[in-house]
Structure formats: C-alpha cells, structure tokens
Design an enzyme around this catalytic site. Sequence first.
Site, PDB file in Angstrom:
ATOM      1  N   LYS A   1       0.817  -1.214   0.000  1.00 50.14           N
ATOM      2  CA  LYS A   1       0.000   0.000   0.000  1.00 50.14           C
ATOM      3  C   LYS A   1       0.851   1.263   0.000  1.00 50.14           C
ATOM      4  CE  LYS A   1      -4.244   1.767   1.732  1.00 50.14           C
ATOM      5  NZ  LYS A   1      -4.613   2.240   0.417  1.00 50.14           N
TER       6      LYS A   1
ATOM      7  N   GLY B   1       6.346   0.798   5.882  1.00 53.54           N
ATOM      8  CA  GLY B   1       7.227  -0.140   5.184  1.00 53.54           C
ATOM      9  C   GLY B   1       7.302   0.125   3.692  1.00 53.54           C
ATOM     10  N   CYS B   2       6.165   0.421   3.090  1.00 58.31           N
ATOM     11  CA  CYS B   2       6.133   0.663   1.645  1.00 58.31           C
ATOM     12  C   CYS B   2       6.827   1.966   1.281  1.00 58.31           C
ATOM     13  CB  CYS B   2       4.693   0.657   1.143  1.00 58.31           C
ATOM     14  SG  CYS B   2       3.901  -0.960   1.368  1.00 58.31           S
ATOM     15  N   THR B   3       6.725   2.955   2.151  1.00 60.67           N
ATOM     16  CA  THR B   3       7.430   4.219   1.925  1.00 60.67           C
ATOM     17  C   THR B   3       8.934   3.992   2.031  1.00 60.67           C
ATOM     18  OG1 THR B   3       5.559   5.527   2.702  1.00 60.67           O
ATOM     19  CG2 THR B   3       7.723   6.588   2.741  1.00 60.67           C
TER      20      THR B   3
ATOM     21  N   ALA C   1       9.998   2.169  -1.182  1.00 51.89           N
ATOM     22  CA  ALA C   1       9.984   3.061  -2.351  1.00 51.89           C
ATOM     23  C   ALA C   1      11.127   4.069  -2.285  1.00 51.89           C
ATOM     24  CB  ALA C   1       8.637   3.782  -2.449  1.00 51.89           C
TER      25      ALA C   1
END
Length: 150
Positions: A40, A45-47, A50
């Site tokens: 998401k 974690g995804c930030t 990325a």
Amino acid sequence: MALKVGDKVPNFISVDTNGNEFKSQDYLGKQWIVLYFYPKDDTPGCTAQACGFRDSYQDFKELGAEVIGVSSDSTASHLSFKKKFNLPFILLSDTNKKIRNLFGVPNDFFGLLPGRSTYVINEQGIIKMIFDSVTAKAHITKALEMLKKK
C-alpha cells in the site's frame, strides 16, 4: 500458478501513475526490469521500500535496469505517493490484482495483507530472481546484488 525463476514473464497491461496505458511488452525483452509488488502507498514499510529504490535508482539505471512498482492502489494514490516522495520510477495500478495473480505473489501475515515480492527480469524477459520478504529495504539490496552478478 506462480511464476518462478527461469519462467518467461507473460505480457500484461496496466495503468501508470499518469493514467496512461502501460504495456509490459514495451519493456520486457528489451532491458532488465526490477518489478516489485508492495502492499500500500504511503504506509511506513512501503514508503521505506519506495524511498530505498528511489535512493538507489541511479545504481539500477547504471546496471541497465528499470524499476517498476506495483500495488492495488489507484492512479490518484500513486500520483500523490510519487510526488510526495519524489519517486523517479514507474508505479502501476493493479486495482483488480490481475498482475499480482499473474505472478502468483503470495500474501503476507496469514493471508491478510498483499505480499511484498521483487522480481528481477533479464532483457529476454526471463525471471532471474524472486525475493519475498516483509523486510522492505532488503528488496533493494537483493535486487542490486543480482544485477551486479549478471
């Protein structure tokens, strides 16, 4: 059935951050691809993942690879995420999970969350590495290690 190392990636179509049609055949079979699936936009974690790909993006380019992120978020969410964190690579919207299912990306946390997987694909469109881990930053390191061995 999940794709595995040695498999040729089938063609797929999606929508990129700007709402444009993305055709995998425009990339697959022409250059190395680091295709990463994440749960998401704008979550911790995804930030981190990325931003890790962003910070190493020049290294990926110098190794002849394009980075492409995929999640089920909308193009509007991707656009906001991309602008907020100055992400230089392509984000694909997979709202119907067709690409995720095509690759057979497993879910995490007892099937509750979309999985986090990275595929390194060579210039012939063959999967050379698959890395599944909830540890977001490890994906960048593993993909770079694979590309340096090519």
